[in-house]
Design a protein around this motif. Structure first.
Motif, PDB file in Angstrom:
ATOM      1  N   PRO A 299      45.732 -29.860 -22.962  1.00  0.00           N
ATOM      2  CA  PRO A 299      45.703 -29.182 -22.281  1.00  0.00           C
ATOM      3  C   PRO A 299      45.104 -27.648 -21.960  1.00  0.00           C
ATOM      4  O   PRO A 299      44.538 -26.759 -21.260  1.00  0.00           O
ATOM      5  N   ALA A 300      44.992 -26.966 -23.238  1.00  0.00           N
ATOM      6  CA  ALA A 300      44.273 -25.387 -23.577  1.00  0.00           C
ATOM      7  C   ALA A 300      42.786 -25.921 -23.474  1.00  0.00           C
ATOM      8  O   ALA A 300      42.402 -25.314 -22.674  1.00  0.00           O
ATOM      9  N   MET A 301      42.035 -27.406 -23.607  1.00  0.00           N
ATOM     10  CA  MET A 301      41.139 -28.012 -23.289  1.00  0.00           C
ATOM     11  C   MET A 301      40.636 -27.761 -21.806  1.00  0.00           C
ATOM     12  O   MET A 301      39.624 -27.317 -20.605  1.00  0.00           O
ATOM     13  N   LEU A 302      41.441 -27.905 -21.201  1.00  0.00           N
ATOM     14  CA  LEU A 302      41.552 -28.040 -19.125  1.00  0.00           C
ATOM     15  C   LEU A 302      41.992 -26.793 -18.440  1.00  0.00           C
ATOM     16  O   LEU A 302      41.533 -26.833 -18.170  1.00  0.00           O
ATOM     17  N   ALA A 303      42.444 -26.190 -19.430  1.00  0.00           N
ATOM     18  CA  ALA A 303      42.403 -24.565 -19.136  1.00  0.00           C
ATOM     19  C   ALA A 303      41.026 -23.671 -18.965  1.00  0.00           C
ATOM     20  O   ALA A 303      40.871 -23.509 -18.394  1.00  0.00           O
ATOM     21  N   LYS A 304      40.580 -24.499 -20.048  1.00  0.00           N
ATOM     22  CA  LYS A 304      38.794 -23.384 -20.735  1.00  0.00           C
ATOM     23  C   LYS A 304      38.364 -24.265 -19.748  1.00  0.00           C
ATOM     24  O   LYS A 304      37.325 -23.251 -18.848  1.00  0.00           O
ATOM     25  N   LEU A 305      38.100 -25.342 -19.294  1.00  0.00           N
ATOM     26  CA  LEU A 305      37.421 -26.453 -18.073  1.00  0.00           C
ATOM     27  C   LEU A 305      37.903 -25.033 -16.733  1.00  0.00           C
ATOM     28  O   LEU A 305      36.819 -25.469 -15.481  1.00  0.00           O
ATOM     29  N   ARG A 306      39.026 -24.954 -16.577  1.00  0.00           N
ATOM     30  CA  ARG A 306      39.004 -24.308 -15.337  1.00  0.00           C
ATOM     31  C   ARG A 306      38.501 -22.795 -15.678  1.00  0.00           C
ATOM     32  O   ARG A 306      38.300 -22.773 -14.350  1.00  0.00           O
ATOM     33  N   HIS A 307      38.411 -22.025 -16.278  1.00  0.00           N
ATOM     34  CA  HIS A 307      38.369 -20.995 -16.448  1.00  0.00           C
ATOM     35  C   HIS A 307      38.168 -20.331 -17.743  1.00  0.00           C
ATOM     36  O   HIS A 307      39.321 -20.244 -18.563  1.00  0.00           O
ATOM     37  N   GLY A 308      36.726 -20.423 -18.193  1.00  0.00           N
ATOM     38  CA  GLY A 308      36.850 -20.253 -19.805  1.00  0.00           C
ATOM     39  C   GLY A 308      35.112 -20.411 -20.505  1.00  0.00           C
ATOM     40  O   GLY A 308      35.119 -20.619 -21.376  1.00  0.00           O
ATOM     41  N   VAL A 309      34.102 -21.800 -19.374  1.00  0.00           N
ATOM     42  CA  VAL A 309      33.210 -22.065 -20.133  1.00  0.00           C
ATOM     43  C   VAL A 309      31.956 -21.250 -19.027  1.00  0.00           C
ATOM     44  O   VAL A 309      31.884 -20.577 -18.673  1.00  0.00           O
ATOM     45  N   SER A 310      31.424 -21.086 -20.731  1.00  0.00           N
ATOM     46  CA  SER A 310      29.763 -20.418 -20.499  1.00  0.00           C
ATOM     47  C   SER A 310      28.258 -21.805 -20.448  1.00  0.00           C
ATOM     48  O   SER A 310      28.679 -22.164 -21.339  1.00  0.00           O
ATOM     49  N   LEU A 311      28.017 -21.372 -19.796  1.00  0.00           N
ATOM     50  CA  LEU A 311      26.753 -21.757 -19.609  1.00  0.00           C
ATOM     51  C   LEU A 311      25.283 -21.039 -19.746  1.00  0.00           C
ATOM     52  O   LEU A 311      25.294 -19.951 -18.584  1.00  0.00           O
ATOM     53  N   ASP A 312      24.331 -20.906 -20.598  1.00  0.00           N
ATOM     54  CA  ASP A 312      23.462 -20.695 -20.766  1.00  0.00           C
ATOM     55  C   ASP A 312      23.485 -19.364 -20.220  1.00  0.00           C
ATOM     56  O   ASP A 312      22.779 -17.881 -19.437  1.00  0.00           O
ATOM     57  N   GLY A 313      24.329 -18.361 -21.481  1.00  0.00           N
ATOM     58  CA  GLY A 313      24.781 -16.927 -21.319  1.00  0.00           C
ATOM     59  C   GLY A 313      25.420 -16.272 -20.405  1.00  0.00           C
ATOM     60  O   GLY A 313      25.872 -15.489 -20.362  1.00  0.00           O
ATOM     61  N   GLN A 314      25.803 -17.413 -19.492  1.00  0.00           N
ATOM     62  CA  GLN A 314      25.956 -16.587 -18.531  1.00  0.00           C
ATOM     63  C   GLN A 314      27.858 -17.271 -18.175  1.00  0.00           C
ATOM     64  O   GLN A 314      28.033 -18.842 -18.119  1.00  0.00           O
ATOM     65  N   ALA A 315      28.845 -16.474 -17.899  1.00  0.00           N
ATOM     66  CA  ALA A 315      30.634 -17.602 -17.288  1.00  0.00           C
ATOM     67  C   ALA A 315      30.574 -17.834 -15.813  1.00  0.00           C
ATOM     68  O   ALA A 315      29.573 -17.880 -14.832  1.00  0.00           O
ATOM     69  N   LEU A 316      31.010 -18.560 -15.842  1.00  0.00           N
ATOM     70  CA  LEU A 316      31.257 -20.157 -14.951  1.00  0.00           C
ATOM     71  C   LEU A 316      31.929 -19.611 -13.772  1.00  0.00           C
ATOM     72  O   LEU A 316      32.845 -18.967 -14.253  1.00  0.00           O
ATOM     73  N   LYS A 317      31.848 -19.570 -12.890  1.00  0.00           N
ATOM     74  CA  LYS A 317      32.905 -19.237 -11.593  1.00  0.00           C
ATOM     75  C   LYS A 317      34.710 -19.999 -12.020  1.00  0.00           C
ATOM     76  O   LYS A 317      34.548 -21.209 -12.660  1.00  0.00           O
ATOM     77  N   PRO A 318      35.662 -19.384 -11.774  1.00  0.00           N
ATOM     78  CA  PRO A 318      36.767 -20.603 -11.810  1.00  0.00           C
ATOM     79  C   PRO A 318      36.553 -21.616 -11.377  1.00  0.00           C
ATOM     80  O   PRO A 318      36.194 -21.732 -10.045  1.00  0.00           O
ATOM     81  N   ALA A 319      37.084 -22.906 -11.478  1.00  0.00           N
ATOM     82  CA  ALA A 319      36.844 -24.913 -10.850  1.00  0.00           C
ATOM     83  C   ALA A 319      38.402 -25.053 -10.877  1.00  0.00           C
ATOM     84  O   ALA A 319      39.067 -24.385 -11.744  1.00  0.00           O
ATOM     85  N   ARG A 320      38.546 -25.492  -9.874  1.00  0.00           N
ATOM     86  CA  ARG A 320      40.229 -26.190 -10.013  1.00  0.00           C
ATOM     87  C   ARG A 320      39.512 -27.886 -10.553  1.00  0.00           C
ATOM     88  O   ARG A 320      38.645 -28.730 -10.717  1.00  0.00           O
ATOM     89  N   VAL A 321      40.436 -28.120 -11.980  1.00  0.00           N
ATOM     90  CA  VAL A 321      39.631 -29.379 -12.399  1.00  0.00           C
ATOM     91  C   VAL A 321      41.557 -29.444 -13.050  1.00  0.00           C
ATOM     92  O   VAL A 321      42.658 -28.912 -13.376  1.00  0.00           O
ATOM     93  N   SER A 322      41.531 -31.001 -12.463  1.00  0.00           N
ATOM     94  CA  SER A 322      43.308 -31.983 -13.028  1.00  0.00           C
ATOM     95  C   SER A 322      43.234 -33.058 -12.997  1.00  0.00           C
ATOM     96  O   SER A 322      41.825 -33.636 -12.382  1.00  0.00           O
ATOM     97  N   TRP A 323      43.874 -33.716 -13.498  1.00  0.00           N
ATOM     98  CA  TRP A 323      43.604 -35.353 -13.736  1.00  0.00           C
ATOM     99  C   TRP A 323      43.952 -36.889 -12.514  1.00  0.00           C
ATOM    100  O   TRP A 323      44.685 -36.017 -11.711  1.00  0.00           O
ATOM    101  N   GLN A 324      42.653 -36.972 -12.181  1.00  0.00           N
ATOM    102  CA  GLN A 324      43.585 -38.156 -10.899  1.00  0.00           C
ATOM    103  C   GLN A 324      43.822 -39.038 -11.505  1.00  0.00           C
ATOM    104  O   GLN A 324      44.446 -39.882 -10.931  1.00  0.00           O
TER     105      GLN A 324
END
Length: 302
Positions: free
Chosen positions: A219-244
């Protein structure tokens, strides 16, 4: 998400559009100011048209500023009155926006590495039989038709192509907050213990979890997908991620970096094995068959 075994049979090739480049991201509107700006920029900021269209209209004598025919390159202030000729509005009314359910193996924009661009699917033969839009297909609709954003070659789903710079600005402008929704089938490879560098070490890729991934994904990794991931040295905007479902995630993003979802998943030990875009703004992919297209209906708004 299952893919049909057969790739759509490419129709007779249509002539390439005069501009196969995707729409470039428009600059965000300038802060309110009385400083003069170029007329084409001001018209784009007012959502009258794109800058390219504005230049064409000015050249055709279809634009007046304070009652006088506008000249190319003229600058205006917010107090100046801009008028558009009926001919320009008529031309704009005939611009088309199409929705394609892009199959795998097609690129979004220009042909590359032997792969055809999705625009080659835009032919009468591939039009969805249930499309009730008032438009009739015409070769002129290929002129200036370009994709609004990308959809990777190994992804399927909703791709928007338009002649209308206003729609392009709405979907991919720098100030756009347009939601894009994806269904993403994943396998879990897991992540090991932190290495001395602080990076997580990927576990053995030879035996990934492909069924009931939800039960083993932290679950902690799911939370990270929602907010906490950076790409190319830049933090991503919050995303909505859930199990379909236990093997499929639903992503809702408001940005679109190159191969963003695949790269996000890799950072938390997931591998994307299927990706389908199902919505952009308020417009749904719905029942549009793979490899077919339809016109955006007049009542539909992103």
């Amino acid at each position: 998400m299952s893919l049909p075994p057969d790739r759509p049979v490419p129709p007779q090739k249509a002539p390439p559009p005069s501009s196969s480049q995707p729409f470039r991201r428009a600059a965000p509107p300038a802060a309110a100011s009385n400083e003069p700006v170029r007329l084409n920029k001001r018209m784009a900021e007012l959502n009258m048209c794109s800058r390219r269209e504005a230049d064409e209209w000015i050249a055709n004598g279809w634009v007046k500023v304070n009652g006088q025919p506008a000249e190319m390159g003229v600058k205006v202030t917010p107090s100046d009155r801009i008028q558009i000729d009926k001919a320009a509005k008529g031309q704009q009314a005939n611009q088309v926006t199409i929705l394609i359910n892009k199959p795998m193996g097609y690129v979004s924009a220009q042909a590359e590495d032997g792969h055809e661009p999705a625009v080659t699917l835009f032919t009468p033969q591939n039009r969805w039989v249930e499309d009730n839009a008032r438009f009739f297909f015409h070769q002129n609709q290929l002129r200036g038709l370009a994709p609004c954003g990308r959809l990777d070659i190994d992804s399927i789903g909703l791709l928007v192509m338009t002649q209308d710079g206003r729609i392009a600005r709405q979907l991919i402008g720098e100030d756009s907050q347009m939601e894009k929704e994806y269904l993403v089938r994943v396998a879990y490879h897991g992540l090991g213990q932190p290495a001395p560098t602080g990076q997580l070490v990927r576990m053995d890729d030879d035996d990934p979890v492909t069924t009931n991934v939800q039960s083993v994904f932290p679950p902690a990794m799911l939370a990270k997908l929602r907010h906490g991931v950076s790409l190319d040295g830049q933090a991503l905007k919050p995303a909505r991620v859930s199990w379909q479902n236990p093997e499929q995630l639903r992503f809702v993003l408001t940005e679109g970096k190159k191969r963003q979802i695949r790269r996000m998943c890799e950072l938390v030990g997931l591998k994307v094995v299927g990706l389908k875009r199902v919505r952009i703004g308020n417009v749904m992919l719905g029942n549009l068959p793979l490899g077919q297209w339809r016109y955006l209906a007049p009542h539909e708004k992103f």
